[in-house]
Design an enzyme around this catalytic site. Structure first.
Site, PDB file in Angstrom:
ATOM      1  CB  CYS A 116      -0.950   0.012   1.181  1.00 50.10           C
ATOM      2  SG  CYS A 116      -2.244  -1.218   1.009  1.00 50.10           S
ATOM      3  CG  HIS A 256      -3.041   3.725   2.091  1.00 48.88           C
ATOM      4  ND1 HIS A 256      -3.564   3.326   0.880  1.00 48.88           N
ATOM      5  CD2 HIS A 256      -3.072   2.622   2.901  1.00 48.88           C
ATOM      6  CE1 HIS A 256      -3.871   2.036   0.945  1.00 48.88           C
ATOM      7  NE2 HIS A 256      -3.595   1.595   2.158  1.00 48.88           N
ATOM      8  CG  ASN A 286      -6.795  -0.414   1.099  1.00 43.72           C
ATOM      9  OD1 ASN A 286      -6.164   0.086   0.153  1.00 43.72           O
ATOM     10  ND2 ASN A 286      -6.199  -0.968   2.134  1.00 43.72           N
TER      11      ASN A 286
HETATM   12  O1  UT7 Z   1      -3.769  -0.921   3.564  1.00 43.59           O
HETATM   13  C1  UT7 Z   1      -2.779  -1.713   4.099  1.00 43.59           C
HETATM   14  C2  UT7 Z   1      -2.682  -1.598   5.585  1.00 43.59           C
HETATM   15  N1  UT7 Z   1      -3.842  -2.112   6.212  1.00 43.59           N
HETATM   16  C3  UT7 Z   1      -4.405  -1.462   7.222  1.00 43.59           C
HETATM   17  O2  UT7 Z   1      -3.965  -0.399   7.567  1.00 43.59           O
HETATM   18  C4  UT7 Z   1      -5.557  -2.152   7.926  1.00 43.59           C
HETATM   19  C5  UT7 Z   1      -5.361  -2.082   9.424  1.00 43.59           C
HETATM   20  N2  UT7 Z   1      -6.396  -2.788  10.174  1.00 43.59           N
HETATM   21  C6  UT7 Z   1      -7.663  -2.362  10.230  1.00 43.59           C
HETATM   22  O3  UT7 Z   1      -8.037  -1.416   9.584  1.00 43.59           O
HETATM   23  C7  UT7 Z   1      -8.599  -3.038  11.197  1.00 43.59           C
HETATM   24  O4  UT7 Z   1      -7.872  -3.907  12.039  1.00 43.59           O
HETATM   25  C8  UT7 Z   1      -9.732  -3.853  10.497  1.00 43.59           C
HETATM   26  C9  UT7 Z   1     -10.739  -2.910   9.879  1.00 43.59           C
HETATM   27  C10 UT7 Z   1      -9.165  -4.792   9.465  1.00 43.59           C
HETATM   28  C11 UT7 Z   1     -10.487  -4.670  11.561  1.00 43.59           C
HETATM   29  O5  UT7 Z   1     -10.986  -3.819  12.576  1.00 43.59           O
HETATM   30  P1  UT7 Z   1     -10.708  -4.174  14.121  1.00 43.59           P
HETATM   31  O6  UT7 Z   1     -11.397  -3.126  14.896  1.00 43.59           O
HETATM   32  O7  UT7 Z   1      -9.228  -4.289  14.305  1.00 43.59           O
HETATM   33  O8  UT7 Z   1     -11.450  -5.535  14.284  1.00 43.59           O
HETATM   34  P2  UT7 Z   1     -10.861  -6.943  14.806  1.00 43.59           P
HETATM   35  O9  UT7 Z   1     -10.056  -7.573  13.742  1.00 43.59           O
HETATM   36  O10 UT7 Z   1     -10.245  -6.733  16.150  1.00 43.59           O
HETATM   37  O11 UT7 Z   1     -12.192  -7.745  15.004  1.00 43.59           O
HETATM   38  C12 UT7 Z   1     -13.155  -7.369  16.003  1.00 43.59           C
HETATM   39  C13 UT7 Z   1     -14.326  -8.318  15.912  1.00 43.59           C
HETATM   40  C14 UT7 Z   1     -13.934  -9.800  15.897  1.00 43.59           C
HETATM   41  O12 UT7 Z   1     -14.928 -10.526  16.587  1.00 43.59           O
HETATM   42  P3  UT7 Z   1     -14.714 -10.974  18.113  1.00 43.59           P
HETATM   43  O13 UT7 Z   1     -13.467 -11.801  18.122  1.00 43.59           O
HETATM   44  O14 UT7 Z   1     -14.577  -9.702  18.890  1.00 43.59           O
HETATM   45  O15 UT7 Z   1     -15.953 -11.722  18.393  1.00 43.59           O
HETATM   46  C15 UT7 Z   1     -14.000 -10.154  14.435  1.00 43.59           C
HETATM   47  O16 UT7 Z   1     -14.259 -11.513  14.226  1.00 43.59           O
HETATM   48  O17 UT7 Z   1     -15.036  -8.075  14.672  1.00 43.59           O
HETATM   49  C16 UT7 Z   1     -15.164  -9.316  13.962  1.00 43.59           C
HETATM   50  N3  UT7 Z   1     -15.144  -9.017  12.541  1.00 43.59           N
HETATM   51  C17 UT7 Z   1     -16.231  -8.690  11.848  1.00 43.59           C
HETATM   52  N4  UT7 Z   1     -17.526  -8.551  12.197  1.00 43.59           N
HETATM   53  C18 UT7 Z   1     -18.388  -8.178  11.247  1.00 43.59           C
HETATM   54  C19 UT7 Z   1     -14.072  -9.003  11.718  1.00 43.59           C
HETATM   55  N5  UT7 Z   1     -14.461  -8.660  10.478  1.00 43.59           N
HETATM   56  C20 UT7 Z   1     -15.793  -8.457  10.531  1.00 43.59           C
HETATM   57  C21 UT7 Z   1     -16.754  -8.083   9.576  1.00 43.59           C
HETATM   58  N6  UT7 Z   1     -18.039  -7.948   9.982  1.00 43.59           N
HETATM   59  N7  UT7 Z   1     -16.438  -7.829   8.283  1.00 43.59           N
END
Ligand code: UT7
Length: 332
Positions: A116, A256, A286
């Site tokens: 990215c 980005h 993205n």
């Molecule tokens: O561009 C390249 C660089 N990339 C980035 O900069 C991305 C960086 N990361 C992020 O933007 C975030 O970590 C994400 C948007 C990918 C995820 O957000 P998060 O707040 O970090 O969520 P998480 O991965 O900690 O997941 C929280 C909860 C989990 O459930 P439990 O374990 O709390 O029950 C996930 O299973 O949300 C769940 N979850 C979802 N729920 C509904 C994960 N994806 C989804 C989804 N819909 N699509």
């Protein structure tokens, strides 16, 4: 000899017509519009459909619109840097195909891969060709067909990405407009957190790599978030400091577009008001190498000669960086 700066002199962009909304994703995986919007800021993204279509199908119209705007022919282009993680095929390069399709008969070109942050690295590379005095027209293209490498049964990644392409032309500027400075970083210690393992020399494509979904993007979201949110802000703050700027001096932050929360944290650290931040993540998601040039494309009509722009990115590798540039032209 007067010091030459590499200035952006034209922008072109392209996104496919087909929209993939959060509501449509709700019907494909266990997710919700509310979760996607609050965690990422994304409402919809664009998808390139059609057998045999690749990233160059988006780059060609983006570049053609740029050439038309600048009023130059394709054979005037001398260098093509195509920043992408999704070239049409592994070999030959997307840059070579693009040169052929647009008729850039006098150019040399290559693809650049830095996930990215690729577009920032590509812009900085392009600037060197101009600053050396050896080249006068360098095309820096950023594009990705992320839908080709996203697993649409995996909710943690499929909601994040979209398809698009955009490009800028770099030309010499003797009035001190253009790219002033860049801070670029890499830390391979982060490579396991965001990757596509299959299809490289370590894991060539095989039945096993397909069965194990190794050709899709894999991301440990939280681990990447933790680094992205601090590193992108760190380098943005660093570039302000070493150029004697404060948030007051910045006209636009061009970040980005991976997550609105990461963008907000960067803007906050720089002391920027929200209205100085380019955000189109809600419309495109993205698009990896296309996010920054698509922002420039969307905002081009508002940019004025002398505006101070800070570009910032974070991506797989890990790679990250920021760039300070002085915009070189008024809206046409
Ligand atoms: O561009 C390249 C660089 N990339 C980035 O900069 C991305 C960086 N990361 C992020 O933007 C975030 O970590 C994400 C948007 C990918 C995820 O957000 P998060 O707040 O970090 O969520 P998480 O991965 O900690 O997941 C929280 C909860 C989990 O459930 P439990 O374990 O709390 O029950 C996930 O299973 O949300 C769940 N979850 C979802 N729920 C509904 C994960 N994806 C989804 C989804 N819909 N699509």
């Amino acid at each position: 000899m007067k010091h030459l700066r590499a200035a952006i002199t034209a922008v072109g962009g392209f996104v496919p017509d087909e929209v993939l909304s959060n509501e449509m994703l709700e019907r494909m995986v266990d997710t919700s519009d509310e979760w996607i919007t609050t965690r990422t800021g994304i409402k919809e993204r664009r998808i390139l459909r059609g057998d045999g279509k690749g990233v160059t199908n988006m780059a060609v119209p983006a570049v053609q619109s740029l050439l038309k705007k600048r009023g130059i022919a394709a054979d005037e282009i001398e260098v093509i840097i195509f920043c992408t993680i999704t070239p049409d095929i592994q070999v030959a390069s997307a840059a070579a195909k693009l040169a052929d399709l647009i008729g850039a008969k006098n150019a040399f070109g290559f693809d650049l891969q830095a996930a990215c942050s690729g577009y920032l690295f590509g812009l900085n590379t392009g600037a060197q060709f101009i600053e050396s005095g050896r080249y006068k027209k360098v095309l820096v293209v950023g594009g990705d067909k992320m839908s080709a490498i996203v697993n649409y049964s995996e909710r943690t990644t499929c909601v994040l990405f979209g398809d698009g392409a955009a490009a800028v032309l770099l030309e010499p500027n003797e009035e001190d407009f253009g790219i002033v400075d860049a801070v670029l970083k890499v830390d391979g210690g982060g490579r396991e957190h965001l990757r596509i393992s299959g299809g490289g020399s370590m894991w060539p494509a095989s039945k096993e790599t397909v069965d194990r979904s190794m050709h899709y993007v894999f991301q440990e979201g939280q681990a990447v978030f933790k680094f992205a949110v601090t590193r992108m802000a760190d380098v943005s703050e660093e570039i302000l400091k070493r150029n004697g700027l404060t948030g007051e001096d910045v006209t636009w932050l061009v970040p980005h577009q991976a997550n609105k929360r990461i963008i907000d944290a960067t803007a906050h650290r720089m002391g920027l008001a929200p209205e100085k931040v380019m955000i189109n993540i809600h419309r495109y998601g993205n698009t990896t190498n296309a996010t920054i040039p698509l922002c420039l494309w969307d905002w081009e009509s508002q940019l004025k000669k002398g505006d101070n722009l800070i570009l910032a990115a974070f991506g797989g590798g890990f790679t990250w960086g920021s760039m300070y540039l002085k915009w070189a032209y008024d809206p046409v």
